[in-house]
Structure formats: C-alpha cells, structure tokens
Design an enzyme around this catalytic site. Structure first.
Site, PDB file in Angstrom:
ATOM      1  N   HIS A  54       0.832  -1.193   0.000  1.00 59.11           N
ATOM      2  CA  HIS A  54       0.000   0.000   0.000  1.00 59.11           C
ATOM      3  C   HIS A  54       0.879   1.261   0.000  1.00 59.11           C
ATOM      4  CE1 HIS A  54      -4.156   1.045   0.603  1.00 59.11           C
ATOM      5  NE2 HIS A  54      -3.712   2.122   1.211  1.00 59.11           N
TER       6      HIS A  54
ATOM      7  N   CYS B  26       0.510  -3.644 -16.832  1.00 63.63           N
ATOM      8  CA  CYS B  26      -0.227  -2.694 -15.988  1.00 63.63           C
ATOM      9  C   CYS B  26       0.042  -2.912 -14.504  1.00 63.63           C
ATOM     10  CB  CYS B  26      -1.724  -2.749 -16.269  1.00 63.63           C
ATOM     11  SG  CYS B  26      -2.458  -4.353 -15.899  1.00 63.63           S
TER      12      CYS B  26
END
Ligand code: PEP
Ligand code: MG
Length: 552
Positions: A185, A483
């Site tokens: 994160h 991606c």
C-alpha cells in the site's frame, strides 16, 4: 560521518531533509483508574469514537480520490453502532473509557485477523481508530503523520492506509519504511503522490528525529548524515529530474520514434483528472472494484452505467481498458456469499468467481456496453486471473456477445504466460499484471514485506514470463500491455519496451518519468537492455546489466 542504508526504491526521485518519525500510538497506563460515573464514562468513550469518525471524514473531504474512499470506510468503522454498543457495555461494567474503546476494537481486530486476506489488512484501520480514540481520551498527541512545521523525510515501520491517504506531498520530501514491499500500500500510494520512497529498509527507525538524510527512491538508498556534497547532489538530481520530466511530453515513444503507449491506472472517477493532467494516452487499467467493495449489496446496472460513463466521458475519447471485477481473496465481496477458503489467493477470485455468480459479470458487461454507447468511447474490456486459453475464449465470447468489440485478459498466472501463444488466439489483447504474476511465480504473498526480494520486478524468472508473453503478442500482431507496478520503474520500462511490450500503464505521477526514460533511448538500446537483463541471474545483476546497456 555519513552512513548508507539500503532498501527497495519503489517511488523515483531524490530528496534530502530532516527525518521525522511517524507519531507513535499512545500507550494505556499500567494502572487502570477507578470510574465514578459509568454512564458518563460510556458517553465519553462513544463521543471519542464519533470525534475520530468526524475527523476522518473531514480528512476524506480534503483528500479526494482513492484516499477519500479509504478514509470514509475507516470513518464508517469508527461510528459503527455495534462498536458503540460494545464500548457502552464495557464502560457500563466499570472500564474507563480509553480501556473500553481499546478492548472493543481489539476484539474486532482479532475477528478480522483470523478471517485473513483483505479483511486482515483492515485490522490496521481498526488499530488506527483505537490509537486515535485513546489519544483523545488520554489527552495525548495524535498518532500518524507528524506536522513539524517544515518539510521532512517521513520514517515509519510501515504506513497504515489512513496515514498514506493523508500525506501532504508538499510537506513530505520522501518516505522510508522498515517494512513493506514493492506492491505494498505504501509503495502504491507514494507513487500516486509522486513522493520518493524506499521500503523494506532495515535500520530506518534507528535514525533519530531531526537527523538529515538523503533519499534516492530510484536506487533504494538512504544516506544518514550526508556530506554537504551529497545533499547538493540530491538537490541537483532532483532539479535535473524536474527538467527532464518537464521536457518530455506527448505520446510515449523511443528516441527514434518507436511508439509505446503510456496509459494510466485508475481506481475511480476521482482519478481521471490526474490521468489527463499527466498527459496519459488513455486508461490501461480501470480497477472496477471501487464500485463493489465496502458494499452490502451489488451496485445496480444503472449505477454502474452512470459511473462508467462518467469515467469514459472524462477521458474524452481516449482508449479506456476496463478490468472486470477482481473480487475474492484479498478483495472479498460482502454480498457474494463465498465459502471460507483455506487458501483464498489460490481460490475463487477474479474471473473464477463467474462460475459461482455469472450474473455479476453480465450486469457489469451490460453496464459497460451502455456506457460505451452513451459516450462513443474506445472501450477495451479484460478479465483478471485467467489461467487457460479456454477461460480466455469463454470470456471473449461473453464480451463480444454483449456487443463490446475488444476483449482481452490479464496475464497474472504463470500458466497463462506459459501458454500465451494459445491465449493470444482467443483474445484481442493481453495485459500483464506483474503484481500477481510475481506473487504466483514466486509463491510469495504480495502483501508479505518479508518476501519483498522475491517480489522484485527485476527477478529474471518474471522477466522470462513477460518476454514469452510479449513474443507471443508480436507473433500474433496483438497488443501486449504491462499494468502492474513494474511498468512504473523507468529503467524497467525501457527493458519492457525492448521485450516487445506495446503499452505501459501506471499511476499518473509515474508517467512523466517513464516517458522521459523511453525518449532517452533508441529501440535498439531498449532491445539490448532487454537481452542483457534476461541473461542476468539476479535482480541486481539484471538492473546493472540493463543500466550498462542503456549507457553503452
Ligand atoms: C497486477 O496484479 O499486477 C494488477 C495490475 O492487478 P492488481 O494489482 O489490481 O491485482
Ligand atoms: Mg492482479
């Protein structure tokens, strides 16, 4: 005397400045005071939780985008009526307010942790709520991002989602954490904010507050007490980088004009302006989970249509690649009654959920079809977690059956990369999700900081799988995108272009750096860098070989 610490550089850029640690959580005193008025104590406890919820909501309003969603979800937890009832019960039984709040949240935390996966990750949010409420009740300093009144380098063991969500990029020069990996994160949000960051850096917390450090988010180094020359070098690198980024604009291409489309990863309508501002040629990954998570019920087709249309219209005719819902494992859905799975990352996630709940995909495809008609957008649709050519064929049929012309799949499972040539026959394009492809190739949980070296996107085994996929795409004459987070590493982007990848999709703040890196190389140099990296035995050797090839 300066000393160097080494970690993983996860967000490019250099900066030097005084270090300040993340505010530490308050500690409950050893002796629990007696309570005279249990009713008043219960009111105080619940009021503290409401105040925490309120402050999270106002931070959400200031933050916007993905950050706001994280904070609103945390605020809802703080103000959950069942939590208030539990806290009232404990305070009513004589526990002081801070202790009642702490104990109630600890019991919720235990439940989430034992659930594992995405829910276990939410335990950090509960800790954050408990720390904030206890700090309020004890009159202690708030934990979290400090506000020393001057720019600083933030040091932490790891950042909680709520911390990263409220970072002020103007105040935080760089981030250094002891834990965390390349897909953590912290890494993703640091990139989103464009703040240089080094994670998985042992010794970071031994640096005293106020000590000057020089951080290089590309090389993954932290120089403690740098010499004046090293500080000057960090400033010079930062200025050179700013000039390089300012000079590169327009579509992605190498120095000799070979096109590599530069696209944005987007997590909801609020991210669209950043993609446009960064001059993205389109969206290469729209993560549609934002519409589904934290919901009790499935969003209606109409709600989905309106949201997709807003995003498509915001991109003004540019290409938009939408990924269908990637639920399960670390992203469970409240309204999809899945059996508890012993090993959720290897279970019914992504496209596999379609076997259980086929209406979910049909509603989503229908909403996308209508949104595309409304806006005339260049819409591509792809599925997550595809393992076989048969799954790819079934998905492509479903997409085409809804009248959507371009169907693709993500390559996130090693099996899919290994049979990329057969998959390519079934679809119009593929996009490599290197975050999950690393996780499954190395059997290393992508959330596990301790396994970060295995998740290094320069691992030669990962590069081999990307090369196989790109070769299959070239042979079929079909686009191959990357991606995952790997696409945003400027040197790796050069290697990916050399391997034959045709587009790269990343968080918008990373686009300028990658655009500049590609513009600095000819296609032949990109290919030489790719060949050199593929021949290396370790990630460090692959990096060094690629760098030498681009400079040679
Ligand atoms: C990936 O796995 O690389 C990816 C882009 O998907 P996500 O990170 O959303 O799983
Ligand atoms: Mg993935």
């Amino acid at each position: 005397m300066s000393k160097d610490l080494h970690g993983l550089g996860v967000s490019a850029g250099s900066a030097a400045g005084p270090a300040v640690r993340l505010g530490t959580p308050p500690k409950l005193p050893d002796v629990e005071p007696a309570v005279a008025d249990t009713g008043a104590e219960a009111d105080r406890a619940v009021a503290a939780l409401e105040a925490v919820g309120e402050s999270l909501r106002s931070r959400a309003a200031a933050a916007g985008g993905q950050a706001a969603e994280v904070l609103v979800a945390e605020a809802m937890m703080a103000c959950d009526p069942a939590l208030a009832t539990k806290v009232r019960g404990l305070a009513g039984a004589g526990r002081p307010a801070a202790w009642a709040v702490n104990e109630a949240l600890a019991s919720y935390r235990a439940m989430l942790t034992s659930a594992g996966g995405y829910l276990a990750e939410r335990a950090a949010d509960l800790d954050d709520i408990a720390d904030r409420a206890v700090a309020l009740l004890l009159g202690k300093a708030m934990p979290g991002i400090p506000a020393p009144g001057h720019p600083f380098v933030l040091l932490a063991a790891e950042l909680a989602p709520a911390d990263t969500a409220t970072l002020d990029p103007a105040a935080v020069l760089a981030i250094v954490t002891e834990r965390g990996g390349p897909t953590s994160h912290t890494a993703i949000l640091a990139k989103t904010f464009g703040i240089p960051a080094v994670v998985c850096c042992p010794g970071a917390l031994s640096i005293a507050d106020g000590t000057v450090v020089a951080v290089d988010g590309s090389a993954g180094t932290v120089v403690v007490e740098p010499t004046p020359e090293q500080v000057e070098q960090a400033a010079r690198r930062s200025a050179e980088r700013a000039a390089r980024l300012a000079a590169a604009h327009g579509p992605g291409r190498t120095m000799d004009g070979h096109p590599v489309k530069l696209l944005a990863n987007v997590g909801g309508p609020a991210d669209v302006p950043a993609a446009i501002d960064a001059d993205a040629e389109g969206i290469g990954l729209l993560r549609t989970e934002f519409l589904f998570l934290d919901r009790r019920d499935e969003p209606s087709g109409e709600e989905q249509r309106v949201t997709y249309a807003e995003i498509l219209a915001g991109m003004g005719g540019r290409k938009v690649v939408v990924r269908t819902l990637d639920a399960g494992a670390d992203k469970p859905l409240a309204f999809a009654s899945q059996q508890a799975e012993p090993n959720p990352a290897l279970g019914l996630r992504g496209l596999r959920l379609d076997g259980l709940l086929p209406a979910l995909l049909d509603t989503q495809l229908e909403a996308l079809t209508l949104a595309a008609k409304d806006t005339g957008a260049d819409l591509w649709v792809m599925a997550p977690m595809v393992s076989t050519p048969a799954e790819a064929a079934t998905f492509a049929d479903r997409v085409h059956g809804h009248g959507l012309p371009i169907a693709g799949v993500m390559i996130e499972v090693p099996a899919a990369a290994l049979c990329a040539a057969q998959i390519m026959k079934q679809v119009d394009f593929v996009s490599i999700g290197t975050n999950d492809l690393s996780q499954y190739t190395f059997a290393a949980d992508r959330q596990a900081g301790a396994l970060a070296p295995l998740l290094d996107p320069w691992q030669p085994a990962l590069l081999q799988l990307i090369a196989m996929t790109a070769t299959a795409g070239r042979a079929a004459g079909k686009p191959v995108s990357v991606c995952g987070e790997a696409a945003s590493d400027p040197l790796l982007a050069v290697v990916l272009a050399g391997l034959g990848v045709t587009s790269l999709s990343m968080a918008p703040p990373s686009l300028a750096e990658v655009r500049a890196a590609l513009a600095g190389q000819t296609l032949a140099r990109c290919e030489a860098a790719a060949t050199a990296a593929l021949a290396a035995a370790t990630p460090a050797a692959a990096r060094a070989a690629a760098r030498a090839a681009t400079e040679g």
